[in-house]
Design a protein around this motif. Sequence first.
Motif, short mmCIF file in Angstrom:
data_model
loop_
_atom_site.label_atom_id
_atom_site.label_comp_id
_atom_site.label_asym_id
_atom_site.label_seq_id
_atom_site.Cartn_x
_atom_site.Cartn_y
_atom_site.Cartn_z
N VAL A 83 23.21 46.66 20.31
CA VAL A 83 22.79 45.62 19.35
C VAL A 83 22.98 46.05 17.89
CG1 VAL A 83 20.30 46.22 19.41
CG2 VAL A 83 21.01 43.88 18.87
N ALA A 84 22.68 47.28 17.56
CA ALA A 84 22.80 47.71 16.16
C ALA A 84 24.28 47.78 15.75
CB ALA A 84 22.13 49.07 15.96
N GLU A 85 25.13 48.31 16.63
CA GLU A 85 26.57 48.41 16.33
C GLU A 85 27.18 47.01 16.19
OE1 GLU A 85 24.96 50.11 18.59
OE2 GLU A 85 25.49 52.23 18.40
N THR A 86 26.72 46.08 17.05
CA THR A 86 27.24 44.70 16.99
C THR A 86 26.86 44.07 15.66
OG1 THR A 86 27.07 44.53 19.38
CG2 THR A 86 27.19 42.45 18.16
N ASP A 87 25.62 44.28 15.26
CA ASP A 87 25.17 43.72 13.99
C ASP A 87 25.95 44.33 12.82
OD1 ASP A 87 23.15 41.77 13.12
OD2 ASP A 87 22.37 43.42 11.91
N TYR A 88 26.15 45.64 12.90
CA TYR A 88 26.85 46.34 11.82
C TYR A 88 28.28 45.81 11.64
CZ TYR A 88 29.08 50.12 9.22
OH TYR A 88 29.80 50.83 8.29
N ALA A 89 28.97 45.58 12.76
CA ALA A 89 30.36 45.08 12.66
C ALA A 89 30.41 43.69 12.03
CB ALA A 89 31.02 45.07 14.04
N GLY A 90 29.26 43.01 12.02
CA GLY A 90 29.17 41.69 11.39
C GLY A 90 28.55 41.73 10.01
N LEU A 91 28.22 42.94 9.56
CA LEU A 91 27.61 43.09 8.23
C LEU A 91 28.60 43.61 7.20
CD1 LEU A 91 24.15 44.77 9.00
CD2 LEU A 91 24.51 42.60 7.84
N VAL A 92 29.59 44.37 7.67
CA VAL A 92 30.53 44.99 6.73
C VAL A 92 31.95 44.49 7.02
CG1 VAL A 92 29.10 47.07 6.47
CG2 VAL A 92 30.92 47.04 8.18
N THR A 93 32.74 44.45 5.98
CA THR A 93 34.11 43.95 6.13
C THR A 93 35.13 45.09 6.14
OG1 THR A 93 35.85 42.61 5.13
CG2 THR A 93 34.18 43.49 3.62
N GLY A 94 36.18 44.88 6.92
CA GLY A 94 37.28 45.82 6.96
C GLY A 94 38.01 45.93 5.63
N LYS A 95 37.72 44.99 4.72
CA LYS A 95 38.32 45.09 3.37
C LYS A 95 37.77 46.31 2.64
CE LYS A 95 38.43 40.11 2.79
NZ LYS A 95 37.61 39.01 2.30
N LYS A 96 36.51 46.66 2.98
CA LYS A 96 35.86 47.76 2.25
C LYS A 96 35.55 48.96 3.13
CE LYS A 96 33.60 44.85 -1.18
NZ LYS A 96 32.38 44.16 -1.49
N VAL A 97 35.31 48.71 4.42
CA VAL A 97 34.86 49.78 5.32
C VAL A 97 35.84 49.89 6.48
CG1 VAL A 97 32.98 50.48 6.87
CG2 VAL A 97 32.45 49.32 4.72
N ASP A 98 36.22 51.12 6.81
CA ASP A 98 37.11 51.34 7.96
C ASP A 98 36.26 51.29 9.23
OD1 ASP A 98 38.86 52.16 9.86
OD2 ASP A 98 39.29 54.13 8.97
N LYS A 99 36.42 50.20 10.00
CA LYS A 99 35.63 50.05 11.23
C LYS A 99 36.41 50.54 12.45
CE LYS A 99 34.42 45.60 9.94
NZ LYS A 99 33.95 44.23 10.20
N SER A 100 37.54 51.21 12.22
CA SER A 100 38.40 51.58 13.35
C SER A 100 37.80 52.68 14.22
CB SER A 100 39.78 52.01 12.84
OG SER A 100 39.69 53.22 12.11
N ARG A 101 36.84 53.46 13.66
CA ARG A 101 36.27 54.54 14.44
C ARG A 101 34.83 54.26 14.88
NH1 ARG A 101 39.92 58.01 11.65
NH2 ARG A 101 38.57 58.16 9.85
N LEU A 102 34.41 53.03 14.69
CA LEU A 102 33.05 52.64 15.09
C LEU A 102 32.88 52.73 16.60
CD1 LEU A 102 30.42 51.43 13.99
CD2 LEU A 102 31.50 49.17 14.05
N PHE A 103 33.93 52.42 17.34
CA PHE A 103 33.89 52.42 18.80
C PHE A 103 35.10 53.20 19.34
CE2 PHE A 103 32.02 48.34 17.46
CZ PHE A 103 30.79 48.40 18.11
N GLU A 104 34.94 53.74 20.55
CA GLU A 104 36.12 54.28 21.25
C GLU A 104 36.92 53.10 21.77
OE1 GLU A 104 35.51 57.38 24.37
OE2 GLU A 104 36.99 56.12 25.43
#
Length: 191
Positions: A76-97
């Motif tokens: 739940v926290a990771e899901t919320d986080y991916a919806g809180l930050v944008t790939g324009k500013k944050v690299d979300k590529s390593r958030l999950f395997e």
Amino acid sequence: MKKKLEPINVLYPTPAVLVGAVVNGRPNIITIAHIGIVNHARPFLISLSMGKAHYTNAGIKENKAFSVNIPSENLVAETDYAGLVTGKKVDKSRLFELFYGELENAPMISSCPVNMACRLHDIYDTQTHDLFIGEIVETYADESVLARTVVDISRVKPLLFDMSSKKYWSLGPALADCWRVGMTIKKKNRG
Ligand SMILES: Cc1cc2nc3c(=O)[nH]c(=O)nc-3n(C[C@H](O)[C@H](O)[C@H](O)COP(=O)(O)O)c2cc1C
């Protein structure tokens, strides 16, 4: 007594899903709850409604592929986080395997028990949103959420999104059998 509201959408809950795409050569993950089923038979089509300002949209348009991953309650926290930050500013590529199937631009999330890789089928263009229609070309599921060959949602424990309360809800117990419980009325009415 009914109260007339503004003509707002109250079509909730919907499952909160994690959508994967490759944007500017890197995987990106976005949380989406405005997801729909277009066709339950071949071609298996689903829809994602995505605001045009999001970073992910350009990658789906360019590569014509995306994934839909269903997170369980433990994410739940990771899901919320991916919806809180944008790939324009944050690299979300390593958030999950991530892992890949036959579509090289549809990164799927290993820790989500259910994953679908989709080929872009069409885009319904509205003023504010890209409604991406995808054809499911591959589906994966952890063996732990399977009841024989079908996905058992009570084992998946999806996150149910509700806009009114702005909360994630849990799935409750099954209530009745579809196409069966109504038979009592059908029989009483003789058709
Ligand atoms: C629970 C949840 C559900 C969301 N559902 C949607 C949605 O259905 N459509 C949408 O356009 N944005 C939705 N968002 C917002 C995007 O996930 C968010 O703006 C994200 O940071 C955009 O990521 P990106 O810029 O990397 O593409 C949702 C956010 C959350 C937390």
